[in-house]
Motif scaffolding. Structure first.
Motif, PDB file in Angstrom:
ATOM      1  N   VAL A  83      -8.922 -43.187 -87.638  1.00 58.51           N
ATOM      2  CA  VAL A  83      -9.229 -42.954 -86.229  1.00 58.51           C
ATOM      3  C   VAL A  83     -10.617 -43.507 -85.978  1.00 58.51           C
ATOM      4  O   VAL A  83     -11.516 -43.358 -86.812  1.00 58.51           O
ATOM      5  N   ARG A  84     -10.772 -44.165 -84.840  1.00 56.60           N
ATOM      6  CA  ARG A  84     -12.076 -44.661 -84.402  1.00 56.60           C
ATOM      7  C   ARG A  84     -12.294 -44.222 -82.964  1.00 56.60           C
ATOM      8  O   ARG A  84     -11.351 -44.162 -82.183  1.00 56.60           O
ATOM      9  N   LEU A  85     -13.533 -43.952 -82.613  1.00 59.87           N
ATOM     10  CA  LEU A  85     -13.915 -43.581 -81.259  1.00 59.87           C
ATOM     11  C   LEU A  85     -14.649 -44.748 -80.624  1.00 59.87           C
ATOM     12  O   LEU A  85     -15.427 -45.428 -81.295  1.00 59.87           O
ATOM     13  N   ALA A  86     -14.418 -44.955 -79.323  1.00 66.98           N
ATOM     14  CA  ALA A  86     -15.083 -46.088 -78.667  1.00 66.98           C
ATOM     15  C   ALA A  86     -15.537 -45.730 -77.256  1.00 66.98           C
ATOM     16  O   ALA A  86     -14.838 -45.029 -76.522  1.00 66.98           O
ATOM     17  N   ASN A  87     -16.693 -46.262 -76.904  1.00 64.45           N
ATOM     18  CA  ASN A  87     -17.218 -46.316 -75.546  1.00 64.45           C
ATOM     19  C   ASN A  87     -17.341 -44.963 -74.856  1.00 64.45           C
ATOM     20  O   ASN A  87     -16.878 -44.805 -73.727  1.00 64.45           O
ATOM     21  N   PRO A  88     -17.993 -43.973 -75.477  1.00 66.00           N
ATOM     22  CA  PRO A  88     -18.124 -42.674 -74.811  1.00 66.00           C
ATOM     23  C   PRO A  88     -19.129 -42.693 -73.662  1.00 66.00           C
ATOM     24  O   PRO A  88     -20.131 -43.408 -73.718  1.00 66.00           O
ATOM     25  N   GLN A  89     -18.851 -41.908 -72.644  1.00 66.78           N
ATOM     26  CA  GLN A  89     -19.788 -41.665 -71.548  1.00 66.78           C
ATOM     27  C   GLN A  89     -20.992 -40.912 -72.130  1.00 66.78           C
ATOM     28  O   GLN A  89     -20.870 -40.234 -73.159  1.00 66.78           O
ATOM     29  N   PRO A  90     -22.160 -40.972 -71.503  1.00 68.10           N
ATOM     30  CA  PRO A  90     -23.339 -40.281 -72.042  1.00 68.10           C
ATOM     31  C   PRO A  90     -23.123 -38.783 -72.298  1.00 68.10           C
ATOM     32  O   PRO A  90     -23.580 -38.266 -73.316  1.00 68.10           O
ATOM     33  N   SER A  91     -22.430 -38.095 -71.406  1.00 62.89           N
ATOM     34  CA  SER A  91     -22.225 -36.656 -71.590  1.00 62.89           C
ATOM     35  C   SER A  91     -21.348 -36.368 -72.813  1.00 62.89           C
ATOM     36  O   SER A  91     -21.583 -35.399 -73.547  1.00 62.89           O
ATOM     37  N   VAL A  92     -20.364 -37.199 -73.053  1.00 61.79           N
ATOM     38  CA  VAL A  92     -19.486 -37.029 -74.213  1.00 61.79           C
ATOM     39  C   VAL A  92     -20.212 -37.475 -75.483  1.00 61.79           C
ATOM     40  O   VAL A  92     -20.083 -36.835 -76.530  1.00 61.79           O
ATOM     41  N   LEU A  93     -20.986 -38.535 -75.389  1.00 56.89           N
ATOM     42  CA  LEU A  93     -21.771 -38.989 -76.537  1.00 56.89           C
ATOM     43  C   LEU A  93     -22.721 -37.886 -77.004  1.00 56.89           C
ATOM     44  O   LEU A  93     -22.903 -37.670 -78.197  1.00 56.89           O
TER      45      LEU A  93
END
Length: 117
Positions: A83-93
């Motif tokens: 699993v890879r995560l990509a391009n989170p919004q600042p609040s989610v990051l």
């Protein structure tokens, strides 16, 4: 599953042989985790164990979302995938950074970067 109160959108799209992109939008909390898990399950039924979670439209995530990501990772690894995560919004990051999720699941700035890795 009763979907009243759910404020999350989940879309699945192929991204090459054996790779699925799960785009998550809105707010991922306890009420919406089931939609994400259904999407991941549908990919697994198709023998897709390499998952890219596109977080570009996700505006909120609580611990339920974090735990769902970790369950997805365990299941993917059990099937020989990732699993890879990509391009989170600042609040989610911020949530990802606070709980150290980026140390457990690779995080990429864009979907393209995650697919190329």
């Amino acid at each position: 599953m009763d979907q009243s109160g759910v404020r999350v959108r989940v879309e699945v799209r192929p991204a090459g042989v054996g790779v699925g992109v799960v785009a998550i939008g809105g707010e991922l909390d306890h009420d919406g985790v089931g939609l994400l898990e259904e999407a991941v399950g549908s990919l697994r039924e198709q023998d897709v164990h390499r998952l890219l979670l596109d977080l570009s439209e996700l505006t909120f995530m609580d611990s339920s979302g974090v735990n769902a990501f970790l369950r997805a990772q365990r299941g993917s690894r059990a099937g020989g995938g990732w699993v890879r995560l990509a391009n989170p919004q600042p609040s989610v990051l911020r949530v990802i950074e606070l709980v150290g999720l980026g140390e457990a699941i690779p995080l990429y700035p864009t979907v393209g970067d995650a697919l190329a890795a």
